[in-house]
Design an enzyme around this catalytic site. Structure first.
Site, PDB file in Angstrom:
ATOM      1  N   HIS A  20      19.689  13.361 -61.382  1.00  0.00           N
ATOM      2  CA  HIS A  20      18.822  14.064 -60.431  1.00  0.00           C
ATOM      3  C   HIS A  20      18.397  13.059 -59.356  1.00  0.00           C
ATOM      4  O   HIS A  20      17.260  12.572 -59.365  1.00  0.00           O
ATOM      5  CB  HIS A  20      17.598  14.654 -61.138  1.00  0.00           C
ATOM      6  CG  HIS A  20      17.913  15.760 -62.078  1.00  0.00           C
ATOM      7  ND1 HIS A  20      17.855  17.087 -61.708  1.00  0.00           N
ATOM      8  CD2 HIS A  20      18.302  15.740 -63.383  1.00  0.00           C
ATOM      9  CE1 HIS A  20      18.189  17.843 -62.751  1.00  0.00           C
ATOM     10  NE2 HIS A  20      18.461  17.052 -63.773  1.00  0.00           N
TER      11      HIS A  20
ATOM     12  N   GLU B 255      16.826  23.739 -72.987  1.00  0.00           N
ATOM     13  CA  GLU B 255      16.122  22.455 -73.073  1.00  0.00           C
ATOM     14  C   GLU B 255      14.746  22.686 -73.704  1.00  0.00           C
ATOM     15  O   GLU B 255      13.702  22.570 -73.072  1.00  0.00           O
ATOM     16  CB  GLU B 255      15.986  21.831 -71.683  1.00  0.00           C
ATOM     17  CG  GLU B 255      15.597  20.379 -71.703  1.00  0.00           C
ATOM     18  CD  GLU B 255      15.608  19.745 -70.326  1.00  0.00           C
ATOM     19  OE1 GLU B 255      15.200  18.574 -70.233  1.00  0.00           O
ATOM     20  OE2 GLU B 255      16.010  20.409 -69.343  1.00  0.00           O
TER      21      GLU B 255
END
Length: 436
Positions: free
Chosen positions: A78, A230
């Site tokens: 990211h 997640e």
């Protein structure tokens, strides 16, 4: 190793140890899966690999059994979030805290200049550590899509001789069904030759959102990359729904599922069913062990009871392609990290028991993610660029026992003298406290 300071145009690295799974040559392997070879380099490329190369015209550089890796490939990062920790701390370390802190920081600070500066900083970290390719997720929500994707395009061009870059659109699955969000996102992905993706969770919108993503990817020839389950909730089973959608659509592109944490909390029957679907659909899986170990099962004053990682051994046994990656770096989702795949491999081995035997596990930060990105990187082969990482360690055990901070990085046959940048460079960014 001063002999690497001024390398000649052509030379032979002698008595190197290389993981057999990362070399395009057949040689007897030792109990760690390592082979002993010489590697000849000329004009920045590998020209020969052999057990005892007879090339008397070339200078020989003895490695004395040191471990040699190819340039490594980070398939889930990211870069747009990287290094915001000083101004966007996750005070309780929870997943909810990470979401809130990152969202607030994006709204307040993510201008083109801010994203560009931090992305370049992150790439310099990865480059210094020996990474040759990176896939990054880009928050593609509201006005951020029009900011971050053009910056990514600039960075890809600026860095194209050093790191191959790909980008994935990251948006909540619910927003895929909103034209005002999805159509600009799809346009950005197509213009920048990117990858479609979304954060999947057990929402009523999930089946329709998946159908729209698979249909758009099929129509435009795009690959797919998802954030999946997640969470510690055993009721989260979007991985199975993704595999079912792939089979339903007859999808022929690449599909990568990241995280897949909740699978480890489910019953054996549910696991078997999901893994059968994933294998049939050809879905690959990337685990992010350091980030998930940090976030999952975190409760104030209570020791975590599980590791937060997915079932890598079971997936690999089913023929599912698996890999690991850095994920976040010094942001609310992971307060640490430096885009260093040698560290990621070391910690993944310890966390997920990727040893005894080591077998072909080293491929999870090299050859496997390179294939997922459609690249020929992550391996040592004749007529490939001489992009190598030379460790002082002489075995995988030595490499995993001690941080390999004194590694030698070779790019196009020459020693790379880059170092990870100083954190103080980011102090001038808006909202950053100085001196941290």
């Amino acid at each position: 190793m001063r002999e690497f300071d001024h390398l000649p145009p052509a030379y032979v690295l002698t008595n190197a140890r290389v993981p057999a799974c990362l070399i395009d040559a057949a040689h007897p392997a030792d109990t760690e899966g390592l082979v002993r070879v010489d590697v000849a380099v000329a004009a920045g490329r590998i020209t020969a690999i052999g057990a005892a190369l007879e090339l008397p015209e070339l200078p020989r550089i003895p490695l004395n059994g040191r471990l040699v890796l190819p340039g490594l490939v980070d398939v889930h990062t990211h870069l747009d979030k990287a290094f915001i920790w000083p101004r966007a701390q996750n005070r309780d370390g929870s997943f909810a805290g990470a979401l809130a802190a990152a969202d607030a920081d994006r709204r307040a600070h993510w201008t083109a200049d801010d994203v560009r500066t931090r992305m370049d900083f992150a790439l310099r970290c990865a480059h210094a550590h020996g990474t040759v390719a990176i896939r990054t997720h880009l928050d593609s929500i509201g006005p951020q899509t029009a900011i971050s994707w053009p910056v990514f395009g600039e960075m890809r061009e600026t860095w194209r001789e050093r790191i191959a870059l790909q980008a994935v659109a990251l948006t909540p699955i619910d927003l895929v069904l909103e034209d005002a969000e999805f159509l600009p996102l799809l346009d950005a992905v197509r213009r920048h030759r990117g990858v479609l993706g979304a954060v999947t969770y057990m929402s009523p919108a999930l089946p329709a959102g998946l159908d729209r993503l698979f249909a758009a990817a099929g129509e435009h020839g795009l690959d797919l990359d998802f954030h999946v389950d997640e969470t510690a909730d055993p009721g989260a089973h979007s991985l199975a729904l993704i595999a079912e959608a792939a089979l339903r659509h007859g999808f022929e592109g690449r599909i990568l599922a990241g995280h897949c944490c909740s699978l480890a909390r489910q019953s054996e029957d549910a696991i078997d069913r999901t893994l059968d679907l994933v294998a049939r659909a050809g879905v690959a899986v990337v685990s992010l062990p350091m980030c998930n170990l940090y976030l999952q099962d975190r409760h104030a004053g209570r020791t975590p009871r599980w590791r937060g990682i997915t079932l890598l051994h079971e997936m690999k046994a089913r023929g599912i392609e698996v890999m690991v990656a850095s994920d976040n770096a010094r942001d609310p989702f992971y307060a640490y990290g430096d885009l260093d795949l040698v560290e990621v491999y070391r910690e993944a081995t310890r966390i997920a028991h990727l040893d005894h035997p080591f077998a072909d596990w080293p491929a999870i930060v090299a050859r496997a993610p390179a294939a997922q990105m459609g690249l020929a990187a992550g391996r040592i082969a004749v007529d490939r660029p001489a992009d190598l990482i030379i460790l002082t360690a002489r075995s995988l055990n030595e490499a995993l026992a001690r941080p390999q901070l004194d590694r030698i990085v070779i790019r196009d046959g020459a020693r790379l003298n880059a170092v990870a940048p100083d954190y103080a460079e980011l102090d001038s960014l808006k909202g950053m406290p100085h001196g941290l």
